[in-house]
Motif scaffolding. Structure first.
Motif: not given
Length: 79
Positions: A12-14
């Motif tokens: 999850n890069a966010e």
């Protein structure tokens, strides 16, 4: 020195914020180092090490504490 287990949302890069942290009782250091196949606690101090689901389960059983199974788990050495 003691081991610290951290958990993050998988892929999850966010949201790369820390979701879980556990300072492991130093009494378990030697057993966990051996379980993970490292030479010594000092050798592990070189970085953070990813844990497989199997390793998370083994450590959880060893320390008698449930660890999250839905997070990307890492282990490292703190001073």
């Amino acid at each position: 020195m003691y081991l610290c287990i951290t958990g993050f949302l998988p892929n999850n890069a966010e949201d790369d914020s820390l979701k879980y942290e556990l300072d492991v009782n130093a009494a378990f250091n030697d057993q966990i180092v051996q379980l993970l196949g490292h030479e010594s606690l000092e050798a592990m101090a070189e970085g953070l090490w990813p844990l497989t689901n199997e390793q998370v389960a083994q450590i959880s059983e060893l320390i008698g504490q449930a660890l999250p199974s839905d997070l990307e788990m890492l282990i490292g050495v703190e001073e």
